[in-house]
Design a protein around this motif. Structure first.
Motif, PDB file in Angstrom:
ATOM      1  N   ILE A   1       0.871  -1.179   0.000  1.00 18.66           N
ATOM      2  CA  ILE A   1       0.000   0.000   0.000  1.00 18.66           C
ATOM      3  C   ILE A   1       0.905   1.226   0.000  1.00 18.66           C
ATOM      4  CG2 ILE A   1      -1.755   1.309   1.247  1.00 18.66           C
ATOM      5  CD1 ILE A   1      -2.829  -1.293   2.344  1.00 18.66           C
ATOM      6  N   LEU A   2       0.788   2.025  -1.059  1.00 19.37           N
ATOM      7  CA  LEU A   2       1.670   3.164  -1.290  1.00 19.37           C
ATOM      8  C   LEU A   2       0.863   4.353  -1.803  1.00 19.37           C
ATOM      9  CD1 LEU A   2       4.370   1.102  -3.221  1.00 19.37           C
ATOM     10  CD2 LEU A   2       4.676   2.031  -0.909  1.00 19.37           C
TER      11      LEU A   2
ATOM     12  N   ALA B   1      -1.805   2.166   5.756  1.00 17.81           N
ATOM     13  CA  ALA B   1      -0.523   2.783   5.407  1.00 17.81           C
ATOM     14  C   ALA B   1       0.052   3.551   6.593  1.00 17.81           C
ATOM     15  CB  ALA B   1      -0.704   3.716   4.210  1.00 17.81           C
TER      16      ALA B   1
ATOM     17  N   VAL C   1      -3.900   6.797  -2.390  1.00 20.50           N
ATOM     18  CA  VAL C   1      -3.235   5.760  -1.597  1.00 20.50           C
ATOM     19  C   VAL C   1      -4.002   4.459  -1.806  1.00 20.50           C
ATOM     20  CG1 VAL C   1      -2.604   5.003   0.731  1.00 20.50           C
ATOM     21  CG2 VAL C   1      -2.398   7.422   0.089  1.00 20.50           C
TER      22      VAL C   1
ATOM     23  N   ALA D   1       6.329   6.060  -0.512  1.00 22.56           N
ATOM     24  CA  ALA D   1       5.804   5.497   0.728  1.00 22.56           C
ATOM     25  C   ALA D   1       5.119   6.601   1.529  1.00 22.56           C
ATOM     26  CB  ALA D   1       6.930   4.886   1.544  1.00 22.56           C
ATOM     27  N   VAL D   2       4.017   6.259   2.181  1.00 21.83           N
ATOM     28  CA  VAL D   2       3.274   7.235   2.991  1.00 21.83           C
ATOM     29  C   VAL D   2       4.006   7.440   4.314  1.00 21.83           C
ATOM     30  CG1 VAL D   2       1.092   7.763   4.134  1.00 21.83           C
ATOM     31  CG2 VAL D   2       1.092   6.540   1.938  1.00 21.83           C
TER      32      VAL D   2
ATOM     33  N   ILE E   1       6.124   0.257   5.447  1.00 24.74           N
ATOM     34  CA  ILE E   1       5.058   0.131   4.456  1.00 24.74           C
ATOM     35  C   ILE E   1       4.331  -1.191   4.625  1.00 24.74           C
ATOM     36  CG2 ILE E   1       6.209   1.616   2.764  1.00 24.74           C
ATOM     37  CD1 ILE E   1       6.965  -0.954   1.229  1.00 24.74           C
TER      38      ILE E   1
END
Length: 424
Positions: A148-149, A202, A273, A297-298, A309
Motif C-alpha cells: 500500500i503506497l 498505510a 493511496v 511510501a506514505v 510500508i
C-alpha cells in the motif's frame, strides 16, 4: 479490473506426513531429474504459472494439471475439497487467518505440509512470519507481494512544483501546495467502503507496527487493546484530520473508488493511496501511462527512517495429504529461483516477495526494495486480524466516523469488540 477487484483480499500437527517422509519429499523435490506423475495445482490465475509450466514439465516429467478461479470461489472450493480429502497437491491460500482457507487456519488443522526445511525459506521476509508461521514452522511459499503506497500524477507534481515527501511535515507541505493550486491533494473514494482501509493501513504500518512492534502479541495475550494503543488512536486521528482539513476529495463518502483514481489520472487530483496491484489501472487512466505515474511510501512521522510500508504476499501451500508431494516441492524450488520469482511478479504487475529475488527495474520495485532489504515492511493489518470481523468493523464504523456520527473512541471500541468476538 473493477473497483471490487481492488479490495484487499484484505496448534495442530503441521501435516499428515511424518517428519522423515517430509525430509524425503524435500530431498526429492530439490534434486531435479525425472519425478513423473501429475501435479494438481489450483490458484487464482494462470498468468504467473504459465511462464514456467512447460519448462518444468520438460525438465521433471511431471504433468501439471492447473485449476484457476477467482479468489473467493477458489477458497470456497478448496474448503470443501480439504474436508473431503480431494484437495490439490499445491494451491493458493490467503495470508494469516484472514479466511477459512487461509494459511494459518489450515495449518492449525494439520492440512498443510511444513515447508521450513526448503532452501527458499531463508529468503522469506521476517515481517511475513505472522502470516505463514506457526510454532516457528513455515507453511507457505510467497509467490509475489503487493504494497500500500501513495501513487501520484507526475505532471501535477511538476505543474505545482512539489517533490515526493519523505516525512510527515513534508507530506503536509505538499498537500498544502497542491490545495493552494486548486488540486484535490488526496483522491478518496469511500463510497466503496473497503477503500477506507487503505490510508489507515498505510499510516498504522509506521505508527503501530513500527513504533509498537509487540502490539499484536500483547493484544492476543489480552495485555492491551486498540483503545489503549497510541499508534492506532493517532492513525485514525490523522486519517480523519486529513478529511476535516480539506486535503481529500470533497464528500469522499459520495465518491466511488474508480472515479477517484480517474481524477488522479486526469490531473484533477494529485495522489491516491492504494494497493500496488491497482497501479496498472491507475496508469491506464493517465495519458502518459506508467511513465506519468509516480509512487512514494506514505510517511507518518518527522523521521524518514521511521517509515514502514504495508507489504503482503500471495501464497502457495502444499497439501499435507498431497498425492505427489515431491512434484509440489520441486515446483516451489523451481519458481523460487531469483530470476523466476522476479519474472512471475513482473508478469502480474507485482513485487517479488523473496529477499533474494532479481530486482525489477521499475519505479514500484525501486520504491519497495529498500523497505524490504531494511526490514521496514508490515503485513496488511486485516491479514493479521483473526477472521474478517475486525476489518468489517473498521469499514462500517469508520464510515460513520467520517460522516461525524461516531468518534475515534467509538471506532477503537468497535475494533476491540470485533477482535474479542473473533477470538471467542
Amino acid at each position: 479490473m473493477t473497483g471490487a477487484a481492488l479490495a484487499v483480499t484484505l496448534m495442530a500437527a503441521c501435516s499428515g506426513s511424518s517428519g522423515d517422509e517430509q525430509d524425503d519429499a524435500a530431498t526429492a523435490g530439490g534434486s531435479g531429474g525425472e519425478l513423473g506423475g501429475s501435479l494438481a495445482l489450483a490458484t487464482t490465475s494462470d498468468v504467473g504459472p504459465k511462464l514456467f509450466i512447460d519448462d518444468f514439465e520438460a525438465e521433471t516429467g511431471v504433468t501439471v494439471e492447473g485449476t484457476y478461479a477467482e479468489a473467493g470461489a477458489l477458497g470456497e472450493q478448496l474448503r470443501i475439497q480439504i474436508t473431503s480429502g480431494t484437495a490439490p497437491d499445491l494451491f493458493r491460500a490467503a495470508p494469516g487467518t484472514a479466511s477459512p482457507s487461509a494459511v494459518l487456519t489450515l495449518a492449525q488443522e494439520g492440512a498443510l505440509m511444513d515447508l521450513s526445511g526448503q532452501d527458499w525459506a531463508q529468503y522469506v521476509p521476517e515481517s511475513f512470519a505472522p502470516l505463514q508461521q506457526m510454532d516457528g514452522a513455515t507453511y507457505a511459499f510467497p509467490t509475489y507481494g503487493q504494497a500500500i503506497l501513495a501513487f501520484y500524477n507526475k505532471e501535477v507534481f511538476e505543474e505545482v512544483g512539489v517533490e515526493p515527501p519523505a516525512t510527515w511535515p513534508e507530506f503536509v507541505d505538499v498537500l498544502d501546495q497542491l490545495k493552494a493550486a486548486g488540486k484535490v491533494p488526496l483522491a478518496l473514494g469511500l463510497a466503496d467502503n473497503y477503500i477506507i482501509q487503505f490510508l489507515p493501513y498505510a499510516l498504522s504500518a509506521t505508527l503501530v507496527n513500527g513504533q509498537e512492534p509487540d502490539f499484536y502479541e500483547r493484544l492476543e495475550a489480552g495485555e492491551t487493546s486498540f483503545a489503549e494503543s497510541e499508534g492506532w488512536r493517532e492513525t485514525f486521528e490523522v486519517f480523519l484530520g486529513l478529511i476535516e482539513d480539506g486535503y481529500t476529495t470533497p464528500d469522499p463518502l459520495g465518491m466511488p473508488g474508480d472515479p477517484a483514481m480517474q481524477a488522479v489520472g486526469s490531473g484533477e487530483a494529485a495522489i491516491v493511496v492504494m494497493p500496488s496491484a491497482a497501479s496498472p489501472v491507475l496508469a491506464g487512466f493517465m495519458a502518459g501511462g506508467e511513465e506519468q505515474m509516480g509512487v512514494f511510501a506514505v510517511p507518518a512521522t518527522e523521521n524518514a527512517a521511521d517509515t514502514h510500508i504495508p507489504f503482503t504476499p500471495d501464497y502457495l501451500v502444499v497439501n499435507a495429504d498431497a498425492k505427489n508431494p515431491d512434484a509440489a516441492l520441486a515446483f516451489l524450488d523451481y519458481i523460487a529461483e531469483p530470476e523466476r520469482t522476479a519474472a512471475w511478479a513482473d508478469e502480474v504487475g507485482a513485487i517479488p516477495a523473496l529477499t533474494n529475488a532479481e530486482p525489477i527495474d521499475n519505479s514500484l520495485n525501486q520504491t519497495v526494495q529498500p523497505f524490504l532489504s531494511e526490514g521496514r515492511t508490515t503485513p496488511f493489518a486485516n491479514h493479521v486480524w483473526p477472521g474478517g470481523e475486525v476489518a468489517t468493523a473498521l469499514m462500517e464504523v469508520g464510515q460513520q466516523a467520517v460522516e461525524g456520527s461516531k468518534s475515534v473512541d467509538d471506532l477503537l471500541a468497535a475494533l476491540d469488540a470485533a477482535y474479542q468476538e473473533s477470538m471467542s
